[in-house]
Design an enzyme around this catalytic site. Structure first.
Site, PDB file in Angstrom:
ATOM      1  N   ASP A  62       0.822  -1.214   0.000  1.00 15.95           N
ATOM      2  CA  ASP A  62       0.000   0.000   0.000  1.00 15.95           C
ATOM      3  C   ASP A  62       0.851   1.258   0.000  1.00 15.95           C
ATOM      4  O   ASP A  62       1.409   1.646   1.027  1.00 15.95           O
ATOM      5  CB  ASP A  62      -0.924  -0.010   1.226  1.00 15.95           C
ATOM      6  CG  ASP A  62      -1.910   1.144   1.216  1.00 15.95           C
ATOM      7  OD1 ASP A  62      -2.086   1.781   0.161  1.00 15.95           O
ATOM      8  OD2 ASP A  62      -2.511   1.417   2.275  1.00 15.95           O
ATOM      9  N   ASP A 271      -1.847   5.338  -5.667  1.00 21.76           N
ATOM     10  CA  ASP A 271      -2.168   4.483  -4.524  1.00 21.76           C
ATOM     11  C   ASP A 271      -2.329   3.039  -4.978  1.00 21.76           C
ATOM     12  O   ASP A 271      -3.307   2.684  -5.635  1.00 21.76           O
ATOM     13  CB  ASP A 271      -3.456   4.974  -3.856  1.00 21.76           C
ATOM     14  CG  ASP A 271      -3.770   4.243  -2.567  1.00 21.76           C
ATOM     15  OD1 ASP A 271      -2.979   3.359  -2.166  1.00 21.76           O
ATOM     16  OD2 ASP A 271      -4.800   4.556  -1.945  1.00 21.76           O
TER      17      ASP A 271
END
Length: 392
Positions: A62, A271
């Site tokens: 992440d 992201d």
């Protein structure tokens, strides 16, 4: 300030890990640390080991968050996990962080427990949450030559109360953002620089196919076809902000702000933990309208399970149109494999959604099949078209 982490050997060398989903012809120098990464249900699972002896974990890679954490014994209020939980009592290198330590305040929610431990709470935009104890551990990666690369004293969260939309393959999250407690910030000084690269395989790639994520020296993205865009520094150090000038659908250019020629710097961030690309409503509506005008098929309107997204009934992915993300200084071309996603058999949907915000998110569907380098030293993000199913 970088957190203490030390290589037991190979100081100032890079490394890489498997990303579960994989592929690309990019030759790395010897001894670059790596991790395997593969795709599973819209997320990318990164493989590394924690503790002594090394205990394998598979956690979401992440770039939109900083804290690295895994579910730990005891875990009474946790989501179901198919693999064994990490047991800190079985690791000789595990050390709790006291609430007096400066490390306890590396995240804003570090608070003192009755046992003088550093308790944390870390929440995500998805409403997922992890609560537990901050600790330090040895994390082990594998170099390009197959040697183990041990990183000591890495601050991580031992999660004892973890909830949200996690599936049973996900054993936690690897925080790859730009903040001080992130995995990248902690290991950068040991590996010759704060930089890493990823190659995400396309959605629905067989989970047995993995690619590599590379760290430190040797992870730079160089060579033919590379385009780069500046990272934009903001008060929030976690997200990797870049500037999107507009999007082309085929040959039709859509400015980020419509008629205005002024674009705010850092209006998007990359992201890996968010699947769709999220655009401000006005731009999203224009993109959808252009795609509709360039696709001969009729959009699906009679399937409530698909919601408002633009979808088409087709057994194979669409032939087009090509989309181009026009970042500052870098045009990134997106093929249907990166823009149309199949949520069910016989249906492909545009992998974009909208937000009322002025900014947006460049999600992992669009990032797939590009070798993407995040160089925090030079403050640039680089893109190289790559078949990530062949990136080793």
């Amino acid at each position: 300030m970088l957190l203490p982490s030390h290589l037991s050997a190979n100081i100032d060398r890079g490394f890489s890990v498997n990303l579960i989903r994989k592929n690309s012809p990019h030759v790395l120098p010897l001894d670059t640390p790596q991790a395997s990464i593969n795709a599973y249900l819209g997320h990318y699972l990164m493989e590394l080991s924690i503790g002594t002896p090394p205990f394998p974990i598979y956690a979401i890679a992440d770039t939109g968050s900083d804290l690295t954490w895994t579910q730990c014994v005891p875990c009474n209020n946790c989501y179901k996990q198919r693999n064994p939980l990490f047991n800190p009592h079985k690791s000789s290198s595990y050390t709790n962080i006291s609430c007096q330590s400066d490390l306890c305040h590396k995240i804003d929610t570090g608070v003192c427990s009755p046992q003088n431990l550093c308790n944390y709470t870390y929440a995500y935009a998805s409403a997922a949450i992890t609560q537990g104890v901050l600790a330090q551990e040895t994390i082990t990666l594998t170099s390009t030559t197959g040697k183990p690369v041990s990183l000591k004293g890495i601050v991580f969260g031992c999660g004892h109360n973890d909830t949200g939309g996690f599936n049973d393959h996900e054993m936690g999250i690897i925080g790859l953002g730009g903040g001080s407690v992130s995995f990248i910030s902690q290991i950068g000084s040991s590996l010759g620089g704060k930089r890493f690269s990823q190659c995400l395989v396309p959605f629905h790639t067989d989970p047995s196919v993995s690619s590599k994520m590379s760290f430190g020296k040797g992870s730079e993205v160089l060579g033919e076809g590379v385009v780069s865009t500046p990272l934009v520094a903001k008060q929030d150090k976690t997200p990797y902000f870049v500037t999107l000038l507009g999007i082309s659908v085929g040959n039709n250019y859509l400015h980020f702000n419509g008629s205005s020629n002024i674009v705010a710097k850092g209006n998007m961030f990359l992201d890996s933990g968010t699947p769709p690309t999220i655009l401000p409503t006005q731009l999203y509506d224009q993109v959808v309208a252009q795609v509709k005008s360039q696709v001969a098929l009729k959009p699906v309107t009679d399937d409530p399970s698909l919601g408002p997204q633009l979808c088409y009934r087709t057994k194979t992915n669409l032939d087009g149109p090509l989309l181009t993300a026009h970042f500052e200084g870098a045009n990134v071309t997106l093929k249907p494999i990166q823009t149309f996603i199949s949520p069910k058999d016989g249906v492909f949907c545009l992998g974009f959604t909208n937000t009322s915000s002025d900014g947006g998110v460049y999600g992992n569907f669009a990032q797939s099949n590009y070798l993407i380098g995040f160089d925090l030293e030079r403050q640039v993000v680089s893109f190289q078209p790559t078949d990530c199913t062949k990136h080793k």
